[in-house]
Write an enzyme that holds these catalytic residues in place. Structure first.
Site, mmCIF file in Angstrom:
data_model
loop_
_atom_site.group_PDB
_atom_site.id
_atom_site.type_symbol
_atom_site.label_atom_id
_atom_site.label_comp_id
_atom_site.label_asym_id
_atom_site.label_seq_id
_atom_site.Cartn_x
_atom_site.Cartn_y
_atom_site.Cartn_z
ATOM 1 N N GLU A 114 0.840 -1.206 0.000
ATOM 2 C CA GLU A 114 0.000 0.000 0.000
ATOM 3 C C GLU A 114 0.862 1.238 0.000
ATOM 4 O OE1 GLU A 114 -2.161 -0.323 3.655
ATOM 5 O OE2 GLU A 114 -2.741 -2.380 3.191
ATOM 6 N N LYS A 116 2.196 4.625 1.582
ATOM 7 C CA LYS A 116 2.348 5.159 2.933
ATOM 8 C C LYS A 116 1.949 6.623 2.858
ATOM 9 C CE LYS A 116 5.683 5.538 6.707
ATOM 10 N NZ LYS A 116 4.924 6.580 7.318
ATOM 11 N N LYS A 312 10.638 3.704 2.977
ATOM 12 C CA LYS A 312 10.438 5.144 2.786
ATOM 13 C C LYS A 312 11.222 5.663 1.598
ATOM 14 C CE LYS A 312 9.585 7.861 6.385
ATOM 15 N NZ LYS A 312 9.720 8.518 7.694
HETATM 16 S S1 IVH Z 1 -0.646 0.483 8.965
HETATM 17 C C1 IVH Z 1 -0.085 -1.231 13.351
HETATM 18 N N1 IVH Z 1 -0.753 1.520 6.573
HETATM 19 O O1 IVH Z 1 2.551 5.627 8.956
HETATM 20 C C2 IVH Z 1 0.335 -0.355 12.247
HETATM 21 N N2 IVH Z 1 0.085 2.887 8.313
HETATM 22 O O2 IVH Z 1 5.203 5.811 10.126
HETATM 23 C C3 IVH Z 1 -0.817 0.229 11.541
HETATM 24 N N3 IVH Z 1 0.665 5.171 7.598
HETATM 25 O O3 IVH Z 1 1.537 5.161 12.267
HETATM 26 C C4 IVH Z 1 -0.395 1.196 10.500
HETATM 27 N N4 IVH Z 1 0.116 4.935 5.496
HETATM 28 O O4 IVH Z 1 0.096 6.689 10.693
HETATM 29 C C5 IVH Z 1 -0.403 1.738 7.852
HETATM 30 N N5 IVH Z 1 -0.954 2.286 4.400
HETATM 31 C C6 IVH Z 1 -0.622 2.501 5.664
HETATM 32 C C7 IVH Z 1 -0.119 3.741 6.103
HETATM 33 C C8 IVH Z 1 0.235 3.892 7.446
HETATM 34 C C9 IVH Z 1 0.571 5.762 6.398
HETATM 35 C C10 IVH Z 1 1.184 5.865 8.801
HETATM 36 C C11 IVH Z 1 0.545 5.480 10.103
HETATM 37 C C12 IVH Z 1 1.680 4.923 10.902
HETATM 38 C C13 IVH Z 1 2.846 5.655 10.313
HETATM 39 C C14 IVH Z 1 4.173 5.016 10.607
#
Ligand code: IVH
Length: 686
Positions: A114, A116, A312
């Site tokens: 997915e 980020k 990243k």
């Molecule tokens: S899954 C238990 N999926 O990135 C973990 N997070 O740097 C659940 N984020 O805290 C997160 N896109 O705020 C997930 N496709 C994505 C995401 C994502 C952005 C953010 C999220 C996380 C942070 C970590």
């Protein structure tokens, strides 16, 4: 590295990471790039692994960054901790992640890849299909309740459709699309408000505004990417998100199921460039084990799931020579160094200039004219100079000398203790400052007088106007002498001056341009004192009792009104008919008639004053929460027992701002970056 050296470095890294985490999550004004931050975090992780005796549970490697920091929001514990993601900039580590999963699981499984999303995390609870609560990540254990704000985000449904479950949680990200971000920063630049560094900071700052309607105007959006497995059971993560999409929730279409590292790498390579065409910021790719059963086998560390990892993207950077350095004077007299660069293409736009902030920053970079420097954008519109390529430094360069006099009026510059910037002290004689104050006074969020920089220039250059009060003495004949001004333009300007007499006191206070008093602080101060006479006589202690006013602002306001020239200016503006009192502020009302209100915690006024305020508006203050309670009014550190009881009985819990917004003439305060950290309100609960 020896043991004691390692220990020292660990302490140093912890301090730097904590400070920068606060700037990032609480102030929404990071001063370090994500890349530099992640590198330091990885260095700390490696050191703690090598010297476990120095690893402590309070280390930044063991905790997610906290966005808690304002006292205006009620806080609730998360049902399941809200964690962060392990991240890397290195493909080999993604391969290692996949290898580990293959070895541990020892069976066939799939990955969900997915985007980020680069925004701020949100946790939504839906009950019986209705949006029940929205919490920020907070410190991962408790979050700020921003439900009312989230109700104003267009793509978050209030009501689900189809076969939704009765009660569940879903998590995702609040984003500010580039278009909304550009519009917001253009507005802020016009109003001389500090710009947001990037869409992420703008999104999290906007989510924590105290005025839900304004949140609605900010053009935020949401994308959801995680349903905790404890909340709903699905066979796979992708099925859970597909179901959420059917219930009407915003879920990204850019997800792909990958079967092996080759497919993962193809996904990464595709989005490394394709992401530039997305309307919002992304900073990487998230790779998750798709099968819930396997996620559960892999489990969690204190900070991350072991079933997911983030790759990243490194922020794009470009190398370009510094042609010259300008020193610009602002309306407050602050002098900002700006580097003029050989134009270079970066993330699709031509970069010609970059701010150097202040003399310290210049010294830190050791930047010299002729140096080749790296500029970085990474989702940020204001390019930053990150470092100098010393191998390219031409022979014979000199450290630039920060000017000792104002580049505009020649007055020797001063630097006050604790200030990062040099200032031109010639407040009344420096043309840039005088004109800057006029432009600020006439600005849309100030007196909203229809005029731009060119008008201010002309009025100043003709000697017609020196201070805002002079504007109200202008005659039509005088205006008609301005270049290009005819009858109609003069009339429009005079009409606009006349209308400005109806601008409310809080905006007038913002317009007069007291240093550090932005729109929000002006509103807080206006609400607190009610009129300018009370404000002019306020002591430092009085000023410090205003919410969100700390030492720096209090001193600035206090000093401003000790200056006889400013008092004279206020007298003239008053005589011109401007509003210098909040109308209706102290008027009693019956808006709370028949309502029983329980208060808990601390407020910006004493508890007795709060009780008096409730009664003055027809309400009744009672001491314990029961089914007859209309609201639990929670300040900072409310009693957990009262909160729990209110939750149980479904009694609304409101913060001081929401409460004040109910009273006539008491609009809620709007946004301001927090300047102090608040303790966790529920530390006793979780
Ligand atoms: S899954 C238990 N999926 O990135 C973990 N997070 O740097 C659940 N984020 O805290 C997160 N896109 O705020 C997930 N496709 C994505 C995401 C994502 C952005 C953010 C999220 C996380 C942070 C970590």
């Amino acid at each position: 590295m020896g043991r004691s050296e390692a220990q020292q470095r660990i302490e140093e890294l912890k301090a730097v990471l904590r400070e920068n985490s606060r700037r990032y999550y609480v102030d929404n004004a990071p001063t370090m790039s994500d890349y530099a931050f992640d590198q330091l975090m990885h260095e700390l992780e490696a050191l703690e692994a090598a010297y476990p005796e120095y690893a402590t549970p309070d280390s930044p490697t063991q905790r997610v960054g906290s966005d808690l920091g304002r006292r205006e929001f009620v806080q609730y514990p998360h049902r399941y901790p809200m964690l962060s993601l392990g991240n890397t900039y290195n493909l080999a580590e993604i391969e290692a992640f996949a290898d580990r999963a293959v070895k541990t699981l020892d069976t066939t499984f799939t990955y969900s890849c997915e985007l980020k999303f680069d925004g701020t995390a949100i946790c939504l609870t839906y009950r019986n299909g209705r949006l029940f609560r929205a919490l920020t990540r907070g410190d991962g254990v408790v979050g700020d309740d921003v439900t009312e704000n989230v109700r104003h985000i267009a793509n978050i449904p209030q009501q689900l459709k189809g076969d939704y479950p009765e009660d569940f949680e879903i998590r995702g990200e609040i984003l500010m699309p580039y278009a909304s971000f550009d519009r917001l920063n253009e507005e802020r630049a016009r109003d001389e408000e500090p710009l947001f560094a990037n869409p992420r900071n703008a999104a999290s700052g906007s989510l924590k505004l105290l005025d839900p309607e304004e949140v609605g105007r900010r053009g935020l959006m949401c994308t959801l990417y995680h349903i905790p497995s404890q909340s709903l059971s699905f066979e796979t993560h992708s099925q859970a998100l597909d179901a959420a999409a059917r219930w009407g929730l915003p879920v990204s279409d850019e997800r792909r199921i990958c079967h092996d590292i080759k497919e993962i790498e193809a996904y990464i390579n595709h989005w490394d460039t394709a992401r530039r065409n997305l309307p919002y910021a992304t900073d990487g790719i998230v790779i998750k084990i798709n099968e819930m059963a396997y996620q559960n086998i892999l489990g969690y560390t204190a900070k991350f799931p072991r079933w997911a990892v983030a790759y990243k993207f490194k922020a794009e950077e470009a190398l370009t020579p510094v042609l010259s350095i300008d020193y610009q004077v602002g309306r407050t007299g602050a002098v900002t160094p700006v580097a003029n660069l050989e134009p270079v293409l970066l993330s699709g736009t031509m970069v010609k200039r970059a701010t150097l902030n202040n003399a310290d920053q210049m010294a830190l970079l050791d930047i010299r004219i002729g140096d080749s420097v790296y500029v970085e954008k990474g989702g940020e519109i204001i390019p930053k100079i990150t470092r100098v390529d010393l191998t390219k430094r031409p022979a014979g360069t000199q450290r630039p000398v920060f000017p000792s006099v104002c580049p505009d009026c020649g007055t020797p510059l001063v630097k006050e203790e604790g200030e990062a910037k040099y200032f031109c002290p010639n407040t009344d004689g420096c043309p840039t400052q005088v004109k800057g104050r006029l432009v600020h006074f006439m600005g849309r969020k100030a007196m909203n007088i229809i005029a731009g920089d060119a008008t201010a220039d002309q009025l100043y250059n003709r000697g017609l106007v020196r201070t805002p009060a002079d504007l109200y003495d202008l005659t039509k004949d005088q205006l008609m002498t301005l270049d290009g001004w005819k009858d109609k333009a003069a009339k429009r300007f005079l009409d606009s001056l006349r209308d400005s007499r109806n601008v409310t006191f809080d905006h007038v206070l913002f317009a007069i341009g007291i240093r550090y008093v932005g729109e929000t602080t002006a509103k807080e101060i206006a609400l607190h004192f009610g009129n300018v006479d009370a404000l002019m006589e306020a002591s430092l202690e009085d000023l410090l009792s205003v919410p969100d006013v700390g030492d720096v602002i209090a001193r600035s306001v206090h000093d401003y009104f000790r200056d006889e020239r400013h008092r004279e200016e206020i007298r003239r503006l008053k005589a011109a008919g401007l509003r210098f009192a909040m109308e209706g502020r102290t008027a009693a009302s019956d808006v709370l008639a028949g309502k029983s209100i329980v208060i808990s915690g601390n407020f910006s006024i004493s508890r007795d004053e709060m009780k008096a305020l409730i009664e003055a508006n027809g309400g009744k203050n009672s001491s314990s929460v029961s089914s007859k309670t209309a609201y639990l009014l929670a300040g900072t550190k409310p009693g957990p027992e009262k909160i729990r009881k209110a939750e149980e009985l479904g009694i609304p819990v409101i913060g001081e701002d929401a409460f004040r917004a109910m009273l006539p003439g008491n609009a809620p305060a709007a946004d301001l970056p927090a300047d102090e950290e608040e303790p966790n309100l529920f530390s006793g609960l979780v």
